[in-house]
Design a protein around this motif. Structure first.
Motif: not given
Length: 126
Positions: A26-41, A76-86
């Motif tokens: 895909x033409x990576x730079x074209x559109x928005x990238x997002x991160x989502x998450x799903x916990x059990x239940x 063509x890469x997106x990152x998510x730096x996660x600090x102070x994790x809970x």
């Protein structure tokens, strides 16, 4: 389009992790990238998103100030730096690529992202 997420793992509360998501077909730079998450239940929830330029970002209130989303269009890469994790950050994290330009409010909805990665598990121990 293929999205390959990586970087998940087991970390103690207060620690950090950096997730990566590499896109191909895909033409990576074209559109928005997002991160989502799903916990059990629980339902899948928005975490963060970044516009194609990298200048506009959006965060869920629960991670704002702790997580940082960024992208490198040359890789063509997106990152998510996660600090102070809970422990409540424990979930399967998915990266997603939008199919069109999204307004700011739409960046938070999974409806605008037709392309999804396989997910990477993040576990935060107390």
């Amino acid at each position: 389009v293929q999205l390959q997420a990586s970087g998940g793992g087991l970390v103690q509360a207060g620690g950090s992790l950096r997730l990566s998501c590499a896109a191909s077909g895909h033409t990576f730079s074209t559109y928005t990238m997002g991160w989502f998450r799903q916990a059990p239940g629980k339902e899948r929830e928005f975490v963060a998103a970044v516009r194609r330029s990298g200048g506009d970002t959006s965060y869920a209130a629960t991670v704002k100030g702790r997580f940082i989303i960024s992208r490198d269009n040359s890789k063509s890469t997106v990152y998510l730096q996660m600090n102070s994790l809970k422990p409540e950050d424990t979930a399967n994290y998915y990266c997603a690529l939008a199919g069109s330009r999204l307004i700011i409010s739409a960046m938070r909805s999974s409806d605008g992202y037709p392309y999804w990665g396989q997910g990477t598990q993040v576990t935060v121990s107390s």
